[in-house]
Design a protein around this motif. Sequence first.
Motif, PDB file in Angstrom:
ATOM      1  N   ALA A  51       0.825  -1.209   0.000  1.00 18.38           N
ATOM      2  CA  ALA A  51       0.000   0.000   0.000  1.00 18.38           C
ATOM      3  C   ALA A  51       0.863   1.264   0.000  1.00 18.38           C
ATOM      4  O   ALA A  51       0.586   2.214  -0.740  1.00 18.38           O
ATOM      5  CB  ALA A  51      -0.938  -0.007   1.200  1.00 18.38           C
ATOM      6  N   ASN A  52       1.908   1.292   0.812  1.00 19.55           N
ATOM      7  CA  ASN A  52       2.792   2.467   0.860  1.00 19.55           C
ATOM      8  C   ASN A  52       3.513   2.678  -0.464  1.00 19.55           C
ATOM      9  O   ASN A  52       3.630   3.801  -0.943  1.00 19.55           O
ATOM     10  CB  ASN A  52       3.798   2.349   2.002  1.00 19.55           C
ATOM     11  N   SER A  53       4.007   1.594  -1.057  1.00 16.79           N
ATOM     12  CA  SER A  53       4.699   1.723  -2.343  1.00 16.79           C
ATOM     13  C   SER A  53       3.749   2.210  -3.427  1.00 16.79           C
ATOM     14  O   SER A  53       4.112   3.044  -4.258  1.00 16.79           O
ATOM     15  CB  SER A  53       5.307   0.378  -2.752  1.00 16.79           C
ATOM     16  N   LEU A  54       2.517   1.702  -3.413  1.00 12.37           N
ATOM     17  CA  LEU A  54       1.532   2.143  -4.395  1.00 12.37           C
ATOM     18  C   LEU A  54       1.157   3.609  -4.165  1.00 12.37           C
ATOM     19  O   LEU A  54       1.004   4.372  -5.119  1.00 12.37           O
ATOM     20  CB  LEU A  54       0.302   1.245  -4.325  1.00 12.37           C
ATOM     21  N   LEU A  55       1.048   4.008  -2.919  1.00 11.27           N
ATOM     22  CA  LEU A  55       0.732   5.404  -2.596  1.00 11.27           C
ATOM     23  C   LEU A  55       1.848   6.333  -3.057  1.00 11.27           C
ATOM     24  O   LEU A  55       1.586   7.391  -3.630  1.00 11.27           O
ATOM     25  CB  LEU A  55       0.493   5.560  -1.094  1.00 11.27           C
ATOM     26  N   VAL A  56       3.108   5.946  -2.855  1.00  9.23           N
ATOM     27  CA  VAL A  56       4.230   6.767  -3.308  1.00  9.23           C
ATOM     28  C   VAL A  56       4.234   6.849  -4.829  1.00  9.23           C
ATOM     29  O   VAL A  56       4.447   7.912  -5.411  1.00  9.23           O
ATOM     30  CB  VAL A  56       5.574   6.204  -2.790  1.00  9.23           C
ATOM     31  N   THR A  57       3.954   5.727  -5.496  1.00  8.32           N
ATOM     32  CA  THR A  57       3.926   5.720  -6.959  1.00  8.32           C
ATOM     33  C   THR A  57       2.845   6.645  -7.497  1.00  8.32           C
ATOM     34  O   THR A  57       3.070   7.391  -8.444  1.00  8.32           O
ATOM     35  CB  THR A  57       3.695   4.288  -7.476  1.00  8.32           C
ATOM     36  N   LEU A  58       1.668   6.608  -6.901  1.00  2.67           N
ATOM     37  CA  LEU A  58       0.542   7.362  -7.432  1.00  2.67           C
ATOM     38  C   LEU A  58       0.474   8.812  -6.968  1.00  2.67           C
ATOM     39  O   LEU A  58      -0.010   9.671  -7.696  1.00  2.67           O
ATOM     40  CB  LEU A  58      -0.769   6.651  -7.084  1.00  2.67           C
ATOM     41  N   SER A  59       0.921   9.100  -5.755  1.00  5.54           N
ATOM     42  CA  SER A  59       0.749  10.470  -5.264  1.00  5.54           C
ATOM     43  C   SER A  59       2.030  11.127  -4.774  1.00  5.54           C
ATOM     44  O   SER A  59       2.036  12.318  -4.537  1.00  5.54           O
ATOM     45  CB  SER A  59      -0.291  10.504  -4.146  1.00  5.54           C
ATOM     46  N   GLY A  60       3.087  10.380  -4.582  1.00  2.00           N
ATOM     47  CA  GLY A  60       4.346  10.980  -4.162  1.00  2.00           C
ATOM     48  C   GLY A  60       4.707  10.642  -2.730  1.00  2.00           C
ATOM     49  O   GLY A  60       3.885  10.222  -1.925  1.00  2.00           O
ATOM     50  N   SER A  61       5.980  10.833  -2.417  1.00  2.00           N
ATOM     51  CA  SER A  61       6.495  10.476  -1.094  1.00  2.00           C
ATOM     52  C   SER A  61       6.010  11.403   0.006  1.00  2.00           C
ATOM     53  O   SER A  61       6.128  11.077   1.182  1.00  2.00           O
ATOM     54  CB  SER A  61       8.029  10.472  -1.121  1.00  2.00           C
ATOM     55  N   GLY A  62       5.464  12.546  -0.335  1.00  2.00           N
ATOM     56  CA  GLY A  62       4.963  13.473   0.674  1.00  2.00           C
ATOM     57  C   GLY A  62       3.821  12.898   1.484  1.00  2.00           C
ATOM     58  O   GLY A  62       3.553  13.349   2.597  1.00  2.00           O
ATOM     59  N   GLN A  63       3.127  11.887   0.969  1.00  2.00           N
ATOM     60  CA  GLN A  63       2.025  11.254   1.677  1.00  2.00           C
ATOM     61  C   GLN A  63       2.512  10.246   2.721  1.00  2.00           C
ATOM     62  O   GLN A  63       1.889  10.066   3.744  1.00  2.00           O
ATOM     63  CB  GLN A  63       1.109  10.533   0.689  1.00  2.00           C
ATOM     64  N   VAL A  64       3.608   9.552   2.422  1.00  2.00           N
ATOM     65  CA  VAL A  64       4.070   8.463   3.282  1.00  2.00           C
ATOM     66  C   VAL A  64       5.258   8.884   4.140  1.00  2.00           C
ATOM     67  O   VAL A  64       5.285   8.636   5.341  1.00  2.00           O
ATOM     68  CB  VAL A  64       4.448   7.226   2.438  1.00  2.00           C
ATOM     69  N   LYS A  65       6.253   9.503   3.509  1.00  2.00           N
ATOM     70  CA  LYS A  65       7.460   9.921   4.217  1.00  2.00           C
ATOM     71  C   LYS A  65       7.790  11.356   3.845  1.00  2.00           C
ATOM     72  O   LYS A  65       8.615  11.596   2.969  1.00  2.00           O
ATOM     73  CB  LYS A  65       8.641   9.021   3.845  1.00  2.00           C
ATOM     74  N   PRO A  66       7.163  12.321   4.471  1.00  2.00           N
ATOM     75  CA  PRO A  66       7.469  13.709   4.111  1.00  2.00           C
ATOM     76  C   PRO A  66       8.900  14.072   4.484  1.00  2.00           C
ATOM     77  O   PRO A  66       9.383  13.727   5.559  1.00  2.00           O
ATOM     78  CB  PRO A  66       6.463  14.531   4.918  1.00  2.00           C
ATOM     79  N   ASN A  67       9.567  14.739   3.559  1.00  2.00           N
ATOM     80  CA  ASN A  67      10.931  15.219   3.780  1.00  2.00           C
ATOM     81  C   ASN A  67      10.971  16.702   3.472  1.00  2.00           C
ATOM     82  O   ASN A  67      10.251  17.180   2.594  1.00  2.00           O
ATOM     83  CB  ASN A  67      11.925  14.488   2.860  1.00  2.00           C
ATOM     84  N   PHE A  68      11.832  17.414   4.184  1.00  2.00           N
ATOM     85  CA  PHE A  68      11.953  18.847   3.994  1.00  2.00           C
ATOM     86  C   PHE A  68      13.418  19.235   3.930  1.00  2.00           C
ATOM     87  O   PHE A  68      14.270  18.589   4.527  1.00  2.00           O
ATOM     88  CB  PHE A  68      11.270  19.604   5.151  1.00  2.00           C
TER      89      PHE A  68
END
Length: 144
Positions: A51-68
């Motif tokens: 689910a996390n990999s699919l979420l990153v693929t479809l919407s970006g890493s900001g949804q699962v692991k936000p980085n700044f």
Amino acid sequence: MLTRASSLKRIRKVPGIADSRIQQSYSYPQINVAVDRTLADEVGLSQRDVANSLLVTLSGSGQVKPNFWLNNANGVTYPIVVQTPQYRIDTLSHLANAPVTSSRTETPQYLGGLADMTPGPSAALVSHYDSQPVVDIYGAVQGA
């Protein structure tokens, strides 16, 4: 159990009701992803990893692991988001080639090898009343 169609038919028989309709759209496109959890577990992946990999693929890493990134010169932080380009996931076969990763595995797996994906319709909006899903039927009053 009442269906959407039978509920609408019953409402249309009520005297004084005109132009009754179901407001929600039930032909919103979606992709159903059915993960083979046993196979995923055998290669060291969980449902959450998929689910996390699919979420990153479809919407970006900001949804699962936000980085700044902090710009020390002006003190402003900027979000850094990694996302798969749209042209790489515009078909089901492209989506099947999406990598599924985990911190516990060294080799990424392909989503198509772990899950069956089928297109299908869904509700565009799901309304609730007391946490139960409901169908909103709208209508006008005529001659009453």
